[in-house]
Scaffold this active site. Structure first.
Site, PDB file in Angstrom:
ATOM      1  N   GLU A 126       0.807  -1.226   0.000  1.00 47.94           N
ATOM      2  CA  GLU A 126       0.000   0.000   0.000  1.00 47.94           C
ATOM      3  C   GLU A 126       0.838   1.273   0.000  1.00 47.94           C
ATOM      4  O   GLU A 126       0.362   2.322  -0.420  1.00 47.94           O
ATOM      5  CB  GLU A 126      -0.984   0.009   1.167  1.00 47.94           C
ATOM      6  CG  GLU A 126      -0.326   0.079   2.536  1.00 47.94           C
ATOM      7  CD  GLU A 126      -1.343   0.120   3.657  1.00 47.94           C
ATOM      8  OE1 GLU A 126      -2.077   1.118   3.746  1.00 47.94           O
ATOM      9  OE2 GLU A 126      -1.398  -0.847   4.438  1.00 47.94           O
ATOM     10  N   TRP A 177      -3.863  -9.303   4.472  1.00 46.57           N
ATOM     11  CA  TRP A 177      -3.388 -10.225   5.514  1.00 46.57           C
ATOM     12  C   TRP A 177      -3.876  -9.662   6.834  1.00 46.57           C
ATOM     13  O   TRP A 177      -3.513  -8.550   7.217  1.00 46.57           O
ATOM     14  CB  TRP A 177      -1.876 -10.315   5.486  1.00 46.57           C
ATOM     15  CG  TRP A 177      -1.327 -11.264   6.508  1.00 46.57           C
ATOM     16  CD1 TRP A 177      -1.275 -11.079   7.857  1.00 46.57           C
ATOM     17  CD2 TRP A 177      -0.774 -12.550   6.256  1.00 46.57           C
ATOM     18  NE1 TRP A 177      -0.716 -12.170   8.466  1.00 46.57           N
ATOM     19  CE2 TRP A 177      -0.407 -13.093   7.501  1.00 46.57           C
ATOM     20  CE3 TRP A 177      -0.558 -13.306   5.092  1.00 46.57           C
ATOM     21  CZ2 TRP A 177       0.177 -14.346   7.626  1.00 46.57           C
ATOM     22  CZ3 TRP A 177       0.029 -14.549   5.229  1.00 46.57           C
ATOM     23  CH2 TRP A 177       0.385 -15.063   6.483  1.00 46.57           C
ATOM     24  N   GLU A 178      -4.688 -10.414   7.559  1.00 45.59           N
ATOM     25  CA  GLU A 178      -5.344  -9.894   8.753  1.00 45.59           C
ATOM     26  C   GLU A 178      -4.379  -9.660   9.907  1.00 45.59           C
ATOM     27  O   GLU A 178      -3.674 -10.568  10.335  1.00 45.59           O
ATOM     28  CB  GLU A 178      -6.445 -10.850   9.219  1.00 45.59           C
ATOM     29  CG  GLU A 178      -7.316 -10.242  10.294  1.00 45.59           C
ATOM     30  CD  GLU A 178      -7.826  -8.881   9.893  1.00 45.59           C
ATOM     31  OE1 GLU A 178      -7.367  -7.875  10.475  1.00 45.59           O
ATOM     32  OE2 GLU A 178      -8.659  -8.805   8.986  1.00 45.59           O
TER      33      GLU A 178
END
Length: 194
Positions: free
Chosen positions: A69, A98-99
């Protein structure tokens, strides 16, 4: 792995085959202790951080040409803040989340993927979550596969609205736990402090 939406042709493309290989490679590149070929957690409930695990995964995908990002150049993809995305041969992107947050964060991650598909910015996306078994050794209240699973039918119901797109959720698991393994560093905010 759970497929929530598979509409159109994307899952049959060479782009998708490469994506799956790269995601698998990035997942297996996460090793603890480093260089062990395995992924062990410190054997203490809520004793391990999650951000260093995600960072290792993202760095591996970046080595294949993915853009996290902070690096992504496309303004439409950048404003959506996907953890990482790769530009496809047709000009759109594929996103991976990805948590590292709580279950609300998991819902938002899938919703970002859905909106990206509906807006024509991405052709698909994957959310990666720990299993319930792994979850208990991570930062308190981290989102996990079993906690999100009852809501899968909400996103599956969107398939008729999507012309072409793929949404999947991948459950990850650790190889084991040991008190001899140092804890994975935790963050310094929110539930990570617990």
């Amino acid at each position: 792995m759970k497929t929530l939406v598979n509409k159109g042709y994307f899952s049959q493309t060479d782009d998708y085959k490469i994506i799956r290989q790269q995601i698998e490679h990035a997942t297996y590149s996460i090793q603890n202790p480093p260089g062990s070929g395995k992924f062990y957690l410190h054997e203490k409930e809520k004793g391990n951080g999650v951000v260093p695990i995600k960072d290792s995964f993202i760095m591996t995908l970046n080595s294949f040409g993915w853009e996290d990002e902070k690096k992504v150049s496309d303004p439409e993809v950048k404003r959506r803040k996907f953890d990482t995305a790769v530009k496809l041969s047709g000009g759109r992107y594929f996103a991976v989340e990805w948590e590292t947050g709580n279950i609300s964060s998991s819902h938002r991650a899938i919703n970002r993927i859905v909106l990206g598909i509906l807006d024509g910015v991405i052709d698909g996306g994957i959310l990666i979550l720990p299993s319930r078994k792994m979850y208990k050794y991570l930062t308190d209240r981290i989102g996990n596969f079993q906690e999100l699973e009852p809501y899968f039918k909400v996103w599956e119901a969107l398939e008729p609205s999507i012309h072409n797109g793929l949404i999947e959720v991948i459950e990850i698991e650790h190889d084991g736990v040991s008190m001899d393994i140092p804890p994975i560093r935790k963050g310094t905010d929110g539930r990570a402090l617990l």
